[in-house]
Design a protein around this motif. Sequence first.
Motif, PDB file in Angstrom:
ATOM      1  N   LYS A   1       2.275   6.978  -6.510  1.00  0.00           N
ATOM      2  CA  LYS A   1       1.338   8.063  -6.834  1.00  0.00           C
ATOM      3  C   LYS A   1       1.995   9.426  -6.578  1.00  0.00           C
ATOM      4  CE  LYS A   1      -2.887   5.438  -5.800  1.00  0.00           C
ATOM      5  NZ  LYS A   1      -4.045   5.329  -4.890  1.00  0.00           N
ATOM      6  N   LYS A   2       2.667   9.499  -5.422  1.00  0.00           N
ATOM      7  CA  LYS A   2       3.316  10.770  -5.095  1.00  0.00           C
ATOM      8  C   LYS A   2       4.413  11.102  -6.109  1.00  0.00           C
ATOM      9  CE  LYS A   2       0.843  11.327  -1.376  1.00  0.00           C
ATOM     10  NZ  LYS A   2      -0.236  12.340  -1.359  1.00  0.00           N
ATOM     11  N   LEU A   3       5.153  10.064  -6.485  1.00  0.00           N
ATOM     12  CA  LEU A   3       6.206  10.290  -7.480  1.00  0.00           C
ATOM     13  C   LEU A   3       5.614  10.760  -8.801  1.00  0.00           C
ATOM     14  CD1 LEU A   3       8.601   7.252  -6.840  1.00  0.00           C
ATOM     15  CD2 LEU A   3       8.974   9.648  -6.240  1.00  0.00           C
TER      16      LEU A   3
ATOM     17  N   THR B   1       0.824  -1.205   0.000  1.00  0.00           N
ATOM     18  CA  THR B   1       0.000   0.000   0.000  1.00  0.00           C
ATOM     19  C   THR B   1       0.863   1.262   0.000  1.00  0.00           C
ATOM     20  OG1 THR B   1      -1.761  -1.149   1.188  1.00  0.00           O
ATOM     21  CG2 THR B   1      -1.794   1.261   1.232  1.00  0.00           C
ATOM     22  N   CYS B   2       1.863   1.253   0.884  1.00  0.00           N
ATOM     23  CA  CYS B   2       2.751   2.420   0.955  1.00  0.00           C
ATOM     24  C   CYS B   2       3.523   2.620  -0.348  1.00  0.00           C
ATOM     25  CB  CYS B   2       3.722   2.261   2.121  1.00  0.00           C
ATOM     26  SG  CYS B   2       2.922   2.358   3.737  1.00  0.00           S
ATOM     27  N   SER B   3       3.953   1.506  -0.912  1.00  0.00           N
ATOM     28  CA  SER B   3       4.682   1.616  -2.183  1.00  0.00           C
ATOM     29  C   SER B   3       3.794   2.225  -3.260  1.00  0.00           C
ATOM     30  CB  SER B   3       5.181   0.234  -2.624  1.00  0.00           C
ATOM     31  OG  SER B   3       6.111  -0.275  -1.682  1.00  0.00           O
ATOM     32  N   GLY B   4       2.509   1.805  -3.247  1.00  0.00           N
ATOM     33  CA  GLY B   4       1.568   2.379  -4.216  1.00  0.00           C
ATOM     34  C   GLY B   4       1.410   3.878  -4.013  1.00  0.00           C
ATOM     35  N   GLU B   5       1.317   4.262  -2.728  1.00  0.00           N
ATOM     36  CA  GLU B   5       1.208   5.682  -2.431  1.00  0.00           C
ATOM     37  C   GLU B   5       2.471   6.437  -2.877  1.00  0.00           C
ATOM     38  OE1 GLU B   5      -1.273   7.606  -1.226  1.00  0.00           O
ATOM     39  OE2 GLU B   5      -2.503   5.821  -1.558  1.00  0.00           O
TER      40      GLU B   5
ATOM     41  N   THR C   1       8.184  15.317   0.849  1.00  0.00           N
ATOM     42  CA  THR C   1       8.124  15.044   2.289  1.00  0.00           C
ATOM     43  C   THR C   1       7.212  13.859   2.579  1.00  0.00           C
ATOM     44  OG1 THR C   1       8.500  17.392   2.765  1.00  0.00           O
ATOM     45  CG2 THR C   1       7.578  16.036   4.539  1.00  0.00           C
ATOM     46  N   GLU C   2       6.059  13.827   1.877  1.00  0.00           N
ATOM     47  CA  GLU C   2       5.132  12.710   2.053  1.00  0.00           C
ATOM     48  C   GLU C   2       5.760  11.398   1.578  1.00  0.00           C
ATOM     49  OE1 GLU C   2       1.128  15.439   1.356  1.00  0.00           O
ATOM     50  OE2 GLU C   2       1.571  13.771   0.037  1.00  0.00           O
ATOM     51  N   VAL C   3       6.511  11.464   0.497  1.00  0.00           N
ATOM     52  CA  VAL C   3       7.169  10.257  -0.016  1.00  0.00           C
ATOM     53  C   VAL C   3       8.174   9.741   1.011  1.00  0.00           C
ATOM     54  CG1 VAL C   3       8.816   9.417  -1.738  1.00  0.00           C
ATOM     55  CG2 VAL C   3       6.843  10.761  -2.458  1.00  0.00           C
ATOM     56  N   ARG C   4       8.948  10.690   1.574  1.00  0.00           N
ATOM     57  CA  ARG C   4       9.923  10.256   2.580  1.00  0.00           C
ATOM     58  C   ARG C   4       9.224   9.629   3.798  1.00  0.00           C
ATOM     59  NH1 ARG C   4      12.578  15.003   0.754  1.00  0.00           N
ATOM     60  NH2 ARG C   4      11.567  16.287   2.331  1.00  0.00           N
ATOM     61  N   ALA C   5       8.062  10.199   4.180  1.00  0.00           N
ATOM     62  CA  ALA C   5       7.311   9.628   5.307  1.00  0.00           C
ATOM     63  C   ALA C   5       6.822   8.222   4.977  1.00  0.00           C
ATOM     64  CB  ALA C   5       6.141  10.538   5.662  1.00  0.00           C
ATOM     65  N   LEU C   6       6.336   8.031   3.740  1.00  0.00           N
ATOM     66  CA  LEU C   6       5.863   6.709   3.324  1.00  0.00           C
ATOM     67  C   LEU C   6       7.018   5.712   3.266  1.00  0.00           C
ATOM     68  CD1 LEU C   6       3.357   7.803   0.549  1.00  0.00           C
ATOM     69  CD2 LEU C   6       2.760   6.646   2.680  1.00  0.00           C
ATOM     70  N   GLU C   7       8.167   6.175   2.819  1.00  0.00           N
ATOM     71  CA  GLU C   7       9.316   5.280   2.756  1.00  0.00           C
ATOM     72  C   GLU C   7       9.737   4.833   4.161  1.00  0.00           C
ATOM     73  OE1 GLU C   7      12.041   7.673   0.597  1.00  0.00           O
ATOM     74  OE2 GLU C   7      11.456   6.859  -1.367  1.00  0.00           O
ATOM     75  N   LYS C   8       9.635   5.763   5.116  1.00  0.00           N
ATOM     76  CA  LYS C   8       9.927   5.388   6.499  1.00  0.00           C
ATOM     77  C   LYS C   8       8.941   4.328   7.015  1.00  0.00           C
ATOM     78  CE  LYS C   8      12.074   9.728   7.959  1.00  0.00           C
ATOM     79  NZ  LYS C   8      11.953  10.901   8.873  1.00  0.00           N
ATOM     80  N   GLU C   9       7.668   4.479   6.603  1.00  0.00           N
ATOM     81  CA  GLU C   9       6.645   3.502   7.024  1.00  0.00           C
ATOM     82  C   GLU C   9       6.944   2.132   6.433  1.00  0.00           C
ATOM     83  OE1 GLU C   9       1.756   3.052   7.081  1.00  0.00           O
ATOM     84  OE2 GLU C   9       2.724   4.877   6.337  1.00  0.00           O
ATOM     85  N   VAL C  10       7.393   2.094   5.199  1.00  0.00           N
ATOM     86  CA  VAL C  10       7.757   0.820   4.565  1.00  0.00           C
ATOM     87  C   VAL C  10       8.914   0.167   5.304  1.00  0.00           C
ATOM     88  CG1 VAL C  10       8.744  -0.190   2.476  1.00  0.00           C
ATOM     89  CG2 VAL C  10       6.894   1.467   2.290  1.00  0.00           C
ATOM     90  N   LYS C  11       9.889   0.995   5.663  1.00  0.00           N
ATOM     91  CA  LYS C  11      11.051   0.452   6.387  1.00  0.00           C
ATOM     92  C   LYS C  11      10.627  -0.121   7.754  1.00  0.00           C
ATOM     93  CE  LYS C  11      15.735   1.629   7.808  1.00  0.00           C
ATOM     94  NZ  LYS C  11      15.603   0.960   9.101  1.00  0.00           N
ATOM     95  N   SER C  12       9.709   0.580   8.416  1.00  0.00           N
ATOM     96  CA  SER C  12       9.225   0.099   9.712  1.00  0.00           C
ATOM     97  C   SER C  12       8.546  -1.260   9.575  1.00  0.00           C
ATOM     98  CB  SER C  12       8.254   1.112  10.314  1.00  0.00           C
ATOM     99  OG  SER C  12       7.705   0.638  11.516  1.00  0.00           O
TER     100      SER C  12
END
Length: 574
Positions: A232-234, A225-229, A359-370
């Motif tokens: 989209k952001k990209l 889901t995060c990757s999809g987001e 910024t949102e992409v970086r936040a999503l990437e952090k969520e994926v890492k978590s």
Amino acid sequence: MIVFKSLTFQNFLSVGNYPVTIQLDDSKTTLVHGTNGSGKSTILDVLTYTLFNRPFRRVNLPQLLNSQNKKGLLTEVKFTIGRDEFIVTRGMKPKVFTIEKNGKELDAKAADKDNQAHLEQNILKLTYKSFCQVVILGSSNYIPFMQLSTIGRRECVEDFLDIKVFSTMSILAKDRLRGVKDSLTHLKNDMSTLIYKIEVQNDRIKEMNDRQNDDTKELESVIDTCSGEIDKKLKLISDVQSHEHDVRGLYNQVMSKKPDKKMKELQKIITKFETKIEALTKDSAFYEDNDSCPVCKQDIEYATKQLIISGNINESNKLVGASKEASSHMEEFESDMRVAKSRLDHIDSLQKSIFEYETEVRALEKEVKSARDKLDGLQIDTSSIDKEEGKLEVLKDQAKDMKKRYDDLSVNVKDYEIVVSLLKDNGIKSQIVKKYLPVMNKCIRNYLTQLDLSIHFTLDEEFNESVSSPLHQNFSYASFSEGQKARIDLALMLTWREIGKMKNSVTTNLLMLDEVFSSSLDDVGKECLLTILRYRLDDNQRVVVVDHTLSEAFKDKFDNSIEVSRTKGFSRYN
């Protein structure tokens, strides 16, 4: 302005071993007279030989050496440009070519042609052809402007308008465009290779994830889901960047016209107009308030006063009209600057949006890492997956960097293509010529009127002439008599001097006329020309007339005269 001071020469043609110096700045009008073959026109050859290494008349360089002494030819021209004083020295047997600036000899290049190019391009800013069009009008080797080829006319006008730099810029822009396109091609190939590596890495990670237990599906779902987001952001970032690029292109399109610079130039021109108008007004007031000259105490004829006052009024009216036209152009450039400001504000807004998405992409990437960290305790081969995913992230970062460089290079290609297009002959140079054509044609008509040739003579953008008047329908330059052609040639030369003065580029204080008065001009034409030379030219102008007319009445019309005679085969200047 190039202010010529003096010529010095020896062992040149019929001049012997004793140096001859001709002062060029002592008197406004100087007559160089003498019998045929005495050596009057030698000064023209000295001037062009010293500056351009070619005589004005069709004489081979070795023939310039005095035939009796056969060595020691040496010439020197002194002139100033602004506060700088220059001395150009040239000679044969021994060979000499030096350029001094403010008493110090400039460093010589390896080849004389490089030194000559430096003299013409960086100091005189005139070619031989253009120099002859604005300084020398002669009956010998002079080619009138209207007898030049189309290319020759354009080259001269580019010199007068100081726009030859655009031709050099065009060559540089083309070279840089080729270089950027080559870089873009190499980068595109590298991107294709990297995309293939990313695809392979994605396949490897998918295979490893397929072997994981069902317990990891929920976390994988979060990751997906995060990757999809992220994607989209990209995509949003890419779209906004594309829009920013378009807006920046519009901004560059406005600023490519250099409205800010042109506003400053127009302001300078308007100020010059106002200064000239004020000077003309003061001059008219002087003639209105004075009936005699305060210096020589001679009475000023009423007709003369009225002619000068009327001329000043006409000139003031022209300057006022030109000032209004310049002010109108100023408003156009101010409008362009407002448009450019609006587009800059839009670009700032888009960049803020890009920053927010990133910024949102970086936040999503952090969520994926978590989420992946939580899989550590559930998956047997988690470390291997993390390692492969790390490689994938590196590849993606590399892909982002490449994409950014690709976008930047693409923008550069478009910018250079625009620049190359603008620098073509039908681009910026054509627009500049269009703006000056009305001024040129107005000057030509003004000088033709002063020379008592009442025709409507105009030049088009290709510098071809059109002529109309009640007595001249479908005429061309070639259709006129030699006397009429001479008046047209004079009008064009004076016009080019006016244009050079406006542009502050190829303006000079020196005007040389060789056998003009004794060639094709009738008495009326001669009187009109003398009036222009004595009364219409600025006081800082210096006119040298070379003529074989020996009458005292003709000599009296000049402030200074130099008689050239031939004694024992050598020319003497008295």
